[in-house]
Design a protein around this motif. Structure first.
Motif, PDB file in Angstrom:
ATOM      1  N   VAL A 167      32.951  32.506  34.401  1.00 38.05           N
ATOM      2  CA  VAL A 167      32.597  32.631  35.807  1.00 38.05           C
ATOM      3  C   VAL A 167      33.489  31.686  36.603  1.00 38.05           C
ATOM      4  CG1 VAL A 167      30.197  33.173  35.232  1.00 38.05           C
ATOM      5  CG2 VAL A 167      30.821  30.812  35.752  1.00 38.05           C
ATOM      6  N   GLY A 168      33.573  31.869  37.917  1.00 39.49           N
ATOM      7  CA  GLY A 168      34.280  30.897  38.731  1.00 39.49           C
ATOM      8  C   GLY A 168      35.279  31.484  39.697  1.00 39.49           C
ATOM      9  N   ILE A 169      36.290  30.682  40.013  1.00 50.34           N
ATOM     10  CA  ILE A 169      37.249  30.970  41.068  1.00 50.34           C
ATOM     11  C   ILE A 169      38.669  30.767  40.516  1.00 50.34           C
ATOM     12  CG2 ILE A 169      37.842  30.412  43.459  1.00 50.34           C
ATOM     13  CD1 ILE A 169      35.198  28.755  43.545  1.00 50.34           C
ATOM     14  N   GLN A 170      39.605  31.552  40.837  1.00 48.15           N
ATOM     15  CA  GLN A 170      39.618  32.819  41.503  1.00 48.15           C
ATOM     16  C   GLN A 170      39.589  33.931  40.462  1.00 48.15           C
ATOM     17  OE1 GLN A 170      42.681  33.249  44.734  1.00 48.15           O
ATOM     18  NE2 GLN A 170      43.255  31.188  44.098  1.00 48.15           N
ATOM     19  N   THR A 171      38.980  35.055  40.813  1.00 47.84           N
ATOM     20  CA  THR A 171      38.838  36.178  39.885  1.00 47.84           C
ATOM     21  C   THR A 171      40.159  36.548  39.240  1.00 47.84           C
ATOM     22  OG1 THR A 171      37.172  37.034  41.446  1.00 47.84           O
ATOM     23  CG2 THR A 171      37.900  38.512  39.663  1.00 47.84           C
ATOM     24  N   ASN A 172      41.188  36.714  40.061  1.00 44.06           N
ATOM     25  CA  ASN A 172      42.477  37.233  39.601  1.00 44.06           C
ATOM     26  C   ASN A 172      43.458  36.156  39.163  1.00 44.06           C
ATOM     27  OD1 ASN A 172      42.399  36.582  42.463  1.00 44.06           O
ATOM     28  ND2 ASN A 172      44.542  37.179  42.500  1.00 44.06           N
TER      29      ASN A 172
ATOM     30  N   SER B 253      43.163  43.325  50.019  1.00 43.07           N
ATOM     31  CA  SER B 253      41.984  42.532  50.368  1.00 43.07           C
ATOM     32  C   SER B 253      41.452  41.848  49.115  1.00 43.07           C
ATOM     33  CB  SER B 253      40.898  43.436  50.959  1.00 43.07           C
ATOM     34  OG  SER B 253      40.340  44.252  49.931  1.00 43.07           O
ATOM     35  N   ALA B 254      40.630  40.841  49.332  1.00 41.02           N
ATOM     36  CA  ALA B 254      40.024  40.128  48.207  1.00 41.02           C
ATOM     37  C   ALA B 254      39.248  41.079  47.302  1.00 41.02           C
ATOM     38  CB  ALA B 254      39.116  39.016  48.728  1.00 41.02           C
TER      39      ALA B 254
ATOM     40  N   THR C 203      32.182  35.521  40.343  1.00 38.23           N
ATOM     41  CA  THR C 203      33.561  35.121  40.616  1.00 38.23           C
ATOM     42  C   THR C 203      33.892  35.549  42.047  1.00 38.23           C
ATOM     43  OG1 THR C 203      34.755  37.165  40.024  1.00 38.23           O
ATOM     44  CG2 THR C 203      34.144  35.692  38.201  1.00 38.23           C
ATOM     45  N   TYR C 204      34.936  34.950  42.591  1.00 36.09           N
ATOM     46  CA  TYR C 204      35.466  35.456  43.854  1.00 36.09           C
ATOM     47  C   TYR C 204      36.929  35.099  43.995  1.00 36.09           C
ATOM     48  CZ  TYR C 204      34.611  30.868  46.274  1.00 36.09           C
ATOM     49  OH  TYR C 204      34.580  29.557  46.667  1.00 36.09           O
ATOM     50  N   THR C 205      37.560  35.739  44.964  1.00 31.33           N
ATOM     51  CA  THR C 205      38.970  35.486  45.234  1.00 31.33           C
ATOM     52  C   THR C 205      39.256  35.693  46.713  1.00 31.33           C
ATOM     53  OG1 THR C 205      41.215  35.857  44.411  1.00 31.33           O
ATOM     54  CG2 THR C 205      39.829  37.831  44.712  1.00 31.33           C
ATOM     55  N   PHE C 206      40.534  35.758  47.047  1.00 26.51           N
ATOM     56  CA  PHE C 206      40.968  35.813  48.444  1.00 26.51           C
ATOM     57  C   PHE C 206      41.977  36.940  48.632  1.00 26.51           C
ATOM     58  CE2 PHE C 206      39.801  31.545  47.224  1.00 26.51           C
ATOM     59  CZ  PHE C 206      38.949  31.155  48.228  1.00 26.51           C
ATOM     60  N   ASP C 207      42.154  37.335  49.884  1.00 22.26           N
ATOM     61  CA  ASP C 207      43.202  38.307  50.215  1.00 22.26           C
ATOM     62  C   ASP C 207      44.530  37.793  49.652  1.00 22.26           C
ATOM     63  OD1 ASP C 207      41.187  39.510  51.663  1.00 22.26           O
ATOM     64  OD2 ASP C 207      42.126  39.213  53.617  1.00 22.26           O
ATOM     65  N   LEU C 208      45.420  38.736  49.302  1.00 20.34           N
ATOM     66  CA  LEU C 208      46.670  38.333  48.657  1.00 20.34           C
ATOM     67  C   LEU C 208      47.811  39.236  49.087  1.00 20.34           C
ATOM     68  CD1 LEU C 208      47.655  36.254  46.494  1.00 20.34           C
ATOM     69  CD2 LEU C 208      47.266  38.051  44.793  1.00 20.34           C
TER      70      LEU C 208
ATOM     71  N   SER D 282      40.688  35.001  53.791  1.00 17.67           N
ATOM     72  CA  SER D 282      39.393  35.666  53.621  1.00 17.67           C
ATOM     73  C   SER D 282      39.047  35.834  52.152  1.00 17.67           C
ATOM     74  CB  SER D 282      39.417  37.042  54.288  1.00 17.67           C
ATOM     75  OG  SER D 282      39.641  36.903  55.669  1.00 17.67           O
ATOM     76  N   ARG D 283      37.793  35.588  51.833  1.00 16.75           N
ATOM     77  CA  ARG D 283      37.305  35.721  50.456  1.00 16.75           C
ATOM     78  C   ARG D 283      36.344  36.894  50.342  1.00 16.75           C
ATOM     79  NH1 ARG D 283      32.421  31.638  48.801  1.00 16.75           N
ATOM     80  NH2 ARG D 283      31.882  33.437  47.547  1.00 16.75           N
ATOM     81  N   ASN D 284      36.015  37.238  49.125  1.00 18.19           N
ATOM     82  CA  ASN D 284      35.013  38.273  48.873  1.00 18.19           C
ATOM     83  C   ASN D 284      33.791  37.639  48.214  1.00 18.19           C
ATOM     84  OD1 ASN D 284      36.088  37.797  46.257  1.00 18.19           O
ATOM     85  ND2 ASN D 284      35.722  39.901  45.649  1.00 18.19           N
TER      86      ASN D 284
END
Length: 194
Positions: free
Chosen positions: A120-125, A163-164, A149-154, A26-28
């Motif tokens: 900007v971009g992927i993944q935030t973290n 959660s993302a 930016t966005y990321t995923f659950d980790l 899942s992404r945010n």
């Protein structure tokens, strides 16, 4: 906020492989792609430099591996390449930081006289945060457009799972609170860049 006339927009890993939810989970921030596109348009429209970064994963199962369709930039990014009036650079990398890619991002930015970068971009973290931290360490004025930016659950140690949104917020707090970058919104950047 001031955005320099020659501030570079660094577009990190906006690749088709990140659209494979079965791999990432899942992404945010579902609005991130629209925000990234709008920032590229502003940068190109004002003649500022744009850096496009692609991650070439060495992991055979990764959707970002060379030779896999997911390695390519998302269509809305690819169709904007080469369209701006300003300088443009395409960097490929195999690690998190765009500063450890080819060609040498730091050398190019310095040759262009750039002292400020907007990331900007992927993944935030992951690659966004690592590029921002290294940019700050190298002396650049770093701005991260958080909602671009966005990321995923980790999952981390001890069975901890975040959660993302939680992961992205922790990344923003570390960058901003730690003095590596100013974390702002796309709207703030657009208003300052026009």
């Amino acid at each position: 906020m001031d955005i320099a006339e020659n501030a570079a927009l660094v577009v990190v890993d906006v690749q088709k492989g990140f659209d494979e939810p079965g791999f990432w989970g899942s992404r945010n921030n579902l609005g991130a792609d629209d925000n990234i596109a709008s920032l590229i348009d502003v940068w190109q429209g004002t003649g500022r430099p744009v850096v496009f970064v692609r991650h070439d994963s060495g992991k055979p199962e990764s959707p970002l591996r060379p030779g896999h369709e997911g390695n390519g930039l998302k269509p809305y990014v690819e169709e904007r390449r080469g369209k701006g009036a300003g300088a443009e650079l395409f960097v490929t990398k195999t690690v998190n930081s765009a500063f450890y890619g080819t060609p040498n991002l730091d050398a190019w930015l310095r040759a262009e006289g750039v002292g400020q970068i907007v990331i900007v971009g992927i993944q935030t973290n992951m690659c966004v945060e690592t590029t921002a931290r290294m940019g700050g360490n190298l002396g650049y004025d770093v701005v991260v457009a958080y909602d671009a930016t966005y990321t995923f659950d980790l999952e981390g140690p001890f069975g901890w799972r975040r959660s993302a949104d939680e992961v992205a917020q922790a990344s923003a707090v570390s960058l901003h609170g730690g003095g590596f970058a100013r974390v702002v919104t796309t709207g703030e950047v657009v208003d300052a860049a026009k």
